[in-house]
Motif scaffolding. Structure first.
Motif, PDB file in Angstrom:
ATOM      1  N   TRP A 139      -9.355   7.286 -14.842  1.00  0.00           N
ATOM      2  CA  TRP A 139      -7.940   7.457 -14.520  1.00  0.00           C
ATOM      3  C   TRP A 139      -7.073   7.318 -15.766  1.00  0.00           C
ATOM      4  O   TRP A 139      -6.071   8.015 -15.906  1.00  0.00           O
ATOM      5  N   LEU A 140      -7.482   6.471 -16.713  1.00  0.00           N
ATOM      6  CA  LEU A 140      -6.707   6.268 -17.926  1.00  0.00           C
ATOM      7  C   LEU A 140      -6.873   7.460 -18.877  1.00  0.00           C
ATOM      8  O   LEU A 140      -5.903   7.922 -19.473  1.00  0.00           O
ATOM      9  N   ARG A 141      -8.089   7.954 -18.983  1.00  0.00           N
ATOM     10  CA  ARG A 141      -8.319   9.161 -19.806  1.00  0.00           C
ATOM     11  C   ARG A 141      -7.490  10.324 -19.254  1.00  0.00           C
ATOM     12  O   ARG A 141      -6.874  11.071 -20.024  1.00  0.00           O
ATOM     13  N   LYS A 142      -7.468  10.472 -17.946  1.00  0.00           N
ATOM     14  CA  LYS A 142      -6.697  11.548 -17.321  1.00  0.00           C
ATOM     15  C   LYS A 142      -5.203  11.375 -17.599  1.00  0.00           C
ATOM     16  O   LYS A 142      -4.519  12.338 -17.941  1.00  0.00           O
ATOM     17  N   ALA A 143      -4.695  10.154 -17.485  1.00  0.00           N
ATOM     18  CA  ALA A 143      -3.278   9.901 -17.757  1.00  0.00           C
ATOM     19  C   ALA A 143      -2.928  10.224 -19.197  1.00  0.00           C
ATOM     20  O   ALA A 143      -1.874  10.791 -19.468  1.00  0.00           O
ATOM     21  N   LEU A 144      -3.799   9.892 -20.124  1.00  0.00           N
ATOM     22  CA  LEU A 144      -3.537  10.135 -21.530  1.00  0.00           C
ATOM     23  C   LEU A 144      -3.595  11.630 -21.871  1.00  0.00           C
ATOM     24  O   LEU A 144      -2.872  12.099 -22.738  1.00  0.00           O
ATOM     25  N   ASN A 145      -4.438  12.357 -21.179  1.00  0.00           N
ATOM     26  CA  ASN A 145      -4.592  13.788 -21.454  1.00  0.00           C
ATOM     27  C   ASN A 145      -3.608  14.664 -20.708  1.00  0.00           C
ATOM     28  O   ASN A 145      -3.582  15.865 -20.906  1.00  0.00           O
ATOM     29  N   SER A 146      -2.795  14.074 -19.854  1.00  0.00           N
ATOM     30  CA  SER A 146      -1.887  14.888 -19.041  1.00  0.00           C
ATOM     31  C   SER A 146      -0.594  15.229 -19.757  1.00  0.00           C
ATOM     32  O   SER A 146       0.233  15.944 -19.234  1.00  0.00           O
ATOM     33  N   GLU A 147      -0.393  14.714 -20.948  1.00  0.00           N
ATOM     34  CA  GLU A 147       0.844  14.992 -21.693  1.00  0.00           C
ATOM     35  C   GLU A 147       0.781  16.335 -22.338  1.00  0.00           C
ATOM     36  O   GLU A 147      -0.118  16.855 -22.790  1.00  0.00           O
ATOM     37  N   ALA A 151       0.809  -1.219   0.000  1.00  0.00           N
ATOM     38  CA  ALA A 151       0.000   0.000   0.000  1.00  0.00           C
ATOM     39  C   ALA A 151       0.846   1.275   0.000  1.00  0.00           C
ATOM     40  O   ALA A 151       0.546   2.205  -0.763  1.00  0.00           O
ATOM     41  N   PRO A 152       1.921   1.367   0.813  1.00  0.00           N
ATOM     42  CA  PRO A 152       2.726   2.594   0.787  1.00  0.00           C
ATOM     43  C   PRO A 152       3.376   2.845  -0.578  1.00  0.00           C
ATOM     44  O   PRO A 152       3.424   3.975  -1.045  1.00  0.00           O
ATOM     45  N   SER A 153       3.842   1.781  -1.221  1.00  0.00           N
ATOM     46  CA  SER A 153       4.455   1.927  -2.543  1.00  0.00           C
ATOM     47  C   SER A 153       3.416   2.341  -3.579  1.00  0.00           C
ATOM     48  O   SER A 153       3.674   3.216  -4.415  1.00  0.00           O
ATOM     49  N   ALA A 154       2.242   1.740  -3.522  1.00  0.00           N
ATOM     50  CA  ALA A 154       1.169   2.105  -4.445  1.00  0.00           C
ATOM     51  C   ALA A 154       0.776   3.567  -4.253  1.00  0.00           C
ATOM     52  O   ALA A 154       0.565   4.294  -5.229  1.00  0.00           O
ATOM     53  N   ALA A 155       0.705   4.007  -3.020  1.00  0.00           N
ATOM     54  CA  ALA A 155       0.362   5.405  -2.737  1.00  0.00           C
ATOM     55  C   ALA A 155       1.429   6.353  -3.267  1.00  0.00           C
ATOM     56  O   ALA A 155       1.110   7.398  -3.836  1.00  0.00           O
ATOM     57  N   SER A 156       2.696   5.993  -3.106  1.00  0.00           N
ATOM     58  CA  SER A 156       3.786   6.831  -3.613  1.00  0.00           C
ATOM     59  C   SER A 156       3.725   6.951  -5.124  1.00  0.00           C
ATOM     60  O   SER A 156       3.938   8.033  -5.683  1.00  0.00           O
ATOM     61  N   LEU A 157       3.434   5.850  -5.809  1.00  0.00           N
ATOM     62  CA  LEU A 157       3.302   5.889  -7.269  1.00  0.00           C
ATOM     63  C   LEU A 157       2.127   6.772  -7.669  1.00  0.00           C
ATOM     64  O   LEU A 157       2.257   7.627  -8.556  1.00  0.00           O
ATOM     65  N   ALA A 158       0.993   6.575  -7.019  1.00  0.00           N
ATOM     66  CA  ALA A 158      -0.204   7.350  -7.353  1.00  0.00           C
ATOM     67  C   ALA A 158       0.007   8.846  -7.136  1.00  0.00           C
ATOM     68  O   ALA A 158      -0.456   9.662  -7.934  1.00  0.00           O
ATOM     69  N   GLN A 159       0.742   9.202  -6.097  1.00  0.00           N
ATOM     70  CA  GLN A 159       1.028  10.619  -5.828  1.00  0.00           C
ATOM     71  C   GLN A 159       1.854  11.248  -6.947  1.00  0.00           C
ATOM     72  O   GLN A 159       1.756  12.438  -7.190  1.00  0.00           O
ATOM     73  N   LYS A 160       2.647  10.438  -7.636  1.00  0.00           N
ATOM     74  CA  LYS A 160       3.461  10.927  -8.758  1.00  0.00           C
ATOM     75  C   LYS A 160       2.717  10.839 -10.086  1.00  0.00           C
ATOM     76  O   LYS A 160       3.266  11.111 -11.131  1.00  0.00           O
ATOM     77  N   GLY A 161       1.434  10.417 -10.041  1.00  0.00           N
ATOM     78  CA  GLY A 161       0.650  10.311 -11.257  1.00  0.00           C
ATOM     79  C   GLY A 161       0.882   9.020 -12.023  1.00  0.00           C
ATOM     80  O   GLY A 161       0.595   8.943 -13.213  1.00  0.00           O
ATOM     81  N   ILE A 162       1.403   8.014 -11.335  1.00  0.00           N
ATOM     82  CA  ILE A 162       1.664   6.712 -11.943  1.00  0.00           C
ATOM     83  C   ILE A 162       0.627   5.727 -11.410  1.00  0.00           C
ATOM     84  O   ILE A 162       0.504   5.563 -10.203  1.00  0.00           O
ATOM     85  N   MET A 163      -0.087   5.066 -12.316  1.00  0.00           N
ATOM     86  CA  MET A 163      -1.123   4.127 -11.896  1.00  0.00           C
ATOM     87  C   MET A 163      -0.532   2.731 -11.758  1.00  0.00           C
ATOM     88  O   MET A 163      -0.122   2.134 -12.746  1.00  0.00           O
ATOM     89  N   PRO A 164      -0.458   2.206 -10.529  1.00  0.00           N
ATOM     90  CA  PRO A 164       0.007   0.833 -10.353  1.00  0.00           C
ATOM     91  C   PRO A 164      -1.138  -0.142 -10.621  1.00  0.00           C
ATOM     92  O   PRO A 164      -2.226   0.003 -10.076  1.00  0.00           O
ATOM     93  N   ILE A 165      -0.887  -1.095 -11.495  1.00  0.00           N
ATOM     94  CA  ILE A 165      -1.896  -2.108 -11.813  1.00  0.00           C
ATOM     95  C   ILE A 165      -1.337  -3.463 -11.431  1.00  0.00           C
ATOM     96  O   ILE A 165      -0.290  -3.879 -11.932  1.00  0.00           O
ATOM     97  N   LYS A 166      -2.033  -4.119 -10.538  1.00  0.00           N
ATOM     98  CA  LYS A 166      -1.592  -5.421 -10.056  1.00  0.00           C
ATOM     99  C   LYS A 166      -2.199  -6.507 -10.937  1.00  0.00           C
ATOM    100  O   LYS A 166      -3.403  -6.503 -11.198  1.00  0.00           O
TER     101      LYS A 166
END
Length: 73
Positions: free
Chosen positions: A65-73, A25-40
């Motif tokens: 979340w995927l639409r947001k990731a794609l539009n953030s570039e 959970a802490p690692s997943a939260a750190s990734l999410a805070q950086k805008g990286i979606m962890p998929i297990k």
């Protein structure tokens, strides 16, 4: 431990999605805070198969979340 996790997250900063079989959970939260979606995933799968599934999802109706990731570039 936090420093080690943060160094790994920093190395992945140019990624939007990370596929993995295990993550805490802490690692997943750190990734999410950086805008990286962890998929297990349940088992190791080829990147080609994962990319094919991702492309199929994009053709249909990607989740917010995927639409947001794609539009953030």
């Amino acid at each position: 431990h936090e420093d080690r996790v943060q160094r790994k997250v920093d190395k992945l900063s140019d990624c939007k999605i990370i596929y993995m079989t295990e993550i805490g959970a802490p690692s997943a939260a750190s990734l999410a805070q950086k805008g990286i979606m962890p998929i297990k995933v349940k088992e190791v799968v080829s990147i080609e198969e994962l990319l094919q599934k991702l492309m199929e999802t994009l053709k249909k109706s990607p989740p917010p979340w995927l639409r947001k990731a794609l539009n953030s570039e």
